[in-house]
Design a protein around this motif. Structure first.
Motif, short mmCIF file in Angstrom:
data_model
loop_
_atom_site.label_atom_id
_atom_site.label_comp_id
_atom_site.label_asym_id
_atom_site.label_seq_id
_atom_site.Cartn_x
_atom_site.Cartn_y
_atom_site.Cartn_z
N ALA A 91 39.63 42.68 45.73
CA ALA A 91 38.82 41.56 44.89
C ALA A 91 38.66 40.22 45.47
O ALA A 91 39.72 39.95 46.18
N VAL A 92 37.94 39.38 45.33
CA VAL A 92 37.98 38.02 45.56
C VAL A 92 38.95 37.39 44.95
O VAL A 92 39.45 37.70 43.64
N PRO A 93 39.88 36.40 45.62
CA PRO A 93 40.99 35.92 44.86
C PRO A 93 40.49 35.10 43.76
O PRO A 93 39.33 34.60 43.53
N TYR A 94 41.61 35.23 42.76
CA TYR A 94 41.12 34.58 41.43
C TYR A 94 40.59 33.10 41.38
O TYR A 94 39.96 32.70 40.77
N THR A 116 48.38 31.66 34.65
CA THR A 116 49.26 31.82 33.59
C THR A 116 49.36 33.27 33.11
O THR A 116 50.43 33.73 32.98
N ALA A 117 48.17 33.95 33.32
CA ALA A 117 48.10 35.30 32.75
C ALA A 117 48.90 36.34 33.78
O ALA A 117 49.54 37.30 33.50
N ILE A 118 48.67 36.09 35.01
CA ILE A 118 49.37 36.82 36.25
C ILE A 118 50.71 36.64 36.22
O ILE A 118 51.44 37.64 36.23
N ILE A 119 51.25 35.36 35.91
CA ILE A 119 52.89 35.00 35.82
C ILE A 119 53.46 36.02 34.70
O ILE A 119 54.51 36.48 34.88
N LYS A 120 52.73 35.94 33.85
CA LYS A 120 53.24 36.58 32.58
C LYS A 120 53.61 38.21 32.82
O LYS A 120 54.42 38.84 32.36
N TYR A 148 46.45 41.92 35.82
CA TYR A 148 45.37 41.25 35.35
C TYR A 148 44.66 41.51 34.02
O TYR A 148 43.71 41.30 33.45
N LYS A 149 45.37 42.60 33.28
CA LYS A 149 45.35 43.04 32.05
C LYS A 149 45.40 42.18 30.97
O LYS A 149 44.73 42.30 29.90
N PHE A 150 46.19 41.15 31.20
CA PHE A 150 46.31 40.04 29.92
C PHE A 150 45.68 38.96 30.05
O PHE A 150 46.07 37.85 29.60
N GLU A 209 38.77 24.43 36.82
CA GLU A 209 40.34 24.40 36.58
C GLU A 209 40.76 25.02 35.47
O GLU A 209 41.84 25.44 35.55
N ARG A 210 39.90 25.08 34.41
CA ARG A 210 40.23 25.98 33.29
C ARG A 210 40.64 27.58 33.71
O ARG A 210 41.55 28.19 33.41
N ALA A 211 39.53 28.05 34.59
CA ALA A 211 39.90 29.41 35.12
C ALA A 211 41.06 29.71 35.82
O ALA A 211 41.78 30.53 35.71
N ILE A 212 41.29 28.68 36.73
CA ILE A 212 42.42 28.95 37.74
C ILE A 212 43.56 28.95 36.87
O ILE A 212 44.40 29.64 37.04
N SER A 213 43.72 27.94 35.94
CA SER A 213 44.99 27.71 35.00
C SER A 213 44.96 29.09 34.17
O SER A 213 46.20 29.71 34.01
#
Length: 429
Positions: free
Chosen positions: A370-373, A425-429, A279-281, A417-421
């Motif tokens: 933590a609570v899921p993203y 995307t950040a986690i997958i990277k 989650y750093k990115f 929707e913007r937050a989830i996206s």
């Protein structure tokens, strides 16, 4: 000239003369006790001169001073660098031992290590004791001795140990204080001004109805225990005992406090970085104007705004509303949790580093357990559930329902929707 032989008891986060572990241990040594408090300039210089928490500390010191004065004894209060102040005292007195209660924050650990080295050079010794928690550091760990990073198994192990834990009640041993008439300084002579917020007395009468009413902010049935635990005006042992007898839910919240403390102790990087590396990115938007509106309680989301206005006006915020405001900042506005954590740190009367960071990382989904993203609080639904008659909202937003109250700054569905996206995307990277 022969130096007077005394032991020092250094008060820090334990502003009381009863149920105080360090003081109890010092009393057993049969030497006069020099009771010391230091306004640590490494800390207070970062605060405004009228910080309400400083005023509260001063009031507690005044209470201790008056209690000692009734015994023709006194408390020594200093302001400066603890290393310099204790060095001077070690030169002035013959001090076999310095007694203090442990503090688990990184700065405090570093400071105490330096004081320990200093005391050795004077043939003295710093003794530290567990006092602000029931279980500290590595007392509650997994079978392989590694720290827990999930709350529920930590809580279960905590409770298993608590059931056999003997809460030592022999804390009223009377210390013999040094016969000195130390000057009690005024608040202004220390360089401070009175804060505008008052710390409320804690009240455990709420425990009987805590579970049923704790989520409704207008009911205001919180204990207000936070500042008192933070500065040690009451013993955690007494509070935990009361909670175990009257409210398991309240006890669970005390356990959360200790969970976050041991996370901070074992994972100090989490103070400034995401606990979860992936989650750093997250590409936070960090719009300064959006942040300003959030701080001022002008987002157009009444549950968020009422909470922020309560915080700004009183130094307190209801626990349920803290989750709503934090989630809104991180998820709806995509503003870095550290911005919110810093703002809360500057305002909350019950601010405690480990809990504040732990809860902010929980809300931002970057922390341990933590609570899921993808879980994002809907402020409107939260209002319908927990403030259905708008009483809390109207209390803090007098212009609510008029054209003076701002429109919502974002659309909830779009922001969600913007937050989830963004997170995904950040986690997958």
């Amino acid at each position: 000239m022969t130096k007077k032989k005394v032991n020092i008891v250094w008060l820090r986060r334990d502003l009381r003369l009863v149920h105080n572990t360090a003081l109890k241990q010092a009393a057993r040594e049969k030497l006069p006790v020099l009771l010391l408090f230091i306004f640590d300039e490494n800390i207070v210089n970062q605060l405004p001169e009228n910080d309400s928490r400083i005023s509260f500390i001063y009031q507690q010191l005044e209470r201790i001073h008056l209690e000692l004065r009734s015994q023709n004894r006194s408390l020594l209060i200093k302001k400066g660098n603890p290393l310099d102040i204790i060095s001077c005292l070690l030169q002035e007195y013959n001090v076999p031992s310095i007694f203090a209660n442990e503090d688990y924050e990184p700065y405090a650990i570093k400071r105490d290590n330096e004081i320990s080295e200093l005391s050795i050079s004077f043939n003295s010794k710093l003794h530290l004791f567990k006092d602000q928690v029931i279980f500290a550091k590595s007392e509650i760990v997994k079978k392989d001795q590694s720290p827990y990073t999930v709350y529920t198994p930590y809580k279960n192990q905590w409770l298993n140990n608590f059931e056999v834990q003997i809460l030592d009640e022999e804390y009223d041993i009377k210390a013999e204080y040094i016969n000195e008439n130390f000057h009690f300084p005024s608040l202004t002579s220390l360089g401070f001004k009175a804060g505008r917020h008052l710390v409320k007395d804690y009240n455990l009468d709420c425990l009987g109805v805590y579970e049923e009413q704790r989520d409704y902010p207008i009911k205001d049935i919180g204990s207000y225990i936070g500042p008192h635990l933070r500065f040690g005006t009451v013993s955690i042992r007494q509070i935990a005992k009361a909670a175990s007898e009257h409210s398991k839910i309240f006890l669970n919240e005390l356990i959360w406090r200790e969970f976050f403390m041991q996370i901070m102790f074992h994972f100090p990087h989490s103070i400034t970085e995401s606990f979860k590396p992936q989650y750093k990115f997250i590409p936070w938007h960090n719009n300064e104007n959006d942040f300003k509106l959030w701080c001022e309680g002008k987002t157009g989301f009444p549950m968020v705004d009422a909470g922020m206005r309560q915080l700004n006006s009183t130094g307190y915020m209801h626990n349920r509303v803290r989750m709503i405001t934090a989630s809104f900042l991180c998820k709806h506005l995509l503003i870095d949790w550290r911005w919110g954590e810093t703002y809360f740190a500057s305002k909350l009367l019950d601010y405690e580093l480990s809990s504040n960071i732990g809860n902010w990382q929980w809300a931002a989904s970057t922390g341990c357990d933590a609570v899921p993203y993808f879980r994002i609080f809907n402020p409107e639904l939260q209002q319908k559930r927990f403030d259905p008659t708008f009483e809390y909202i109207k209390k803090w937003i007098p212009e609510y329902g008029t054209n003076q109250y701002p429109k919502p700054m974002v659309d909830h569905k779009t922001a969600r929707e913007r937050a989830i996206s963004t997170y995904k995307t950040a986690i997958i990277k």
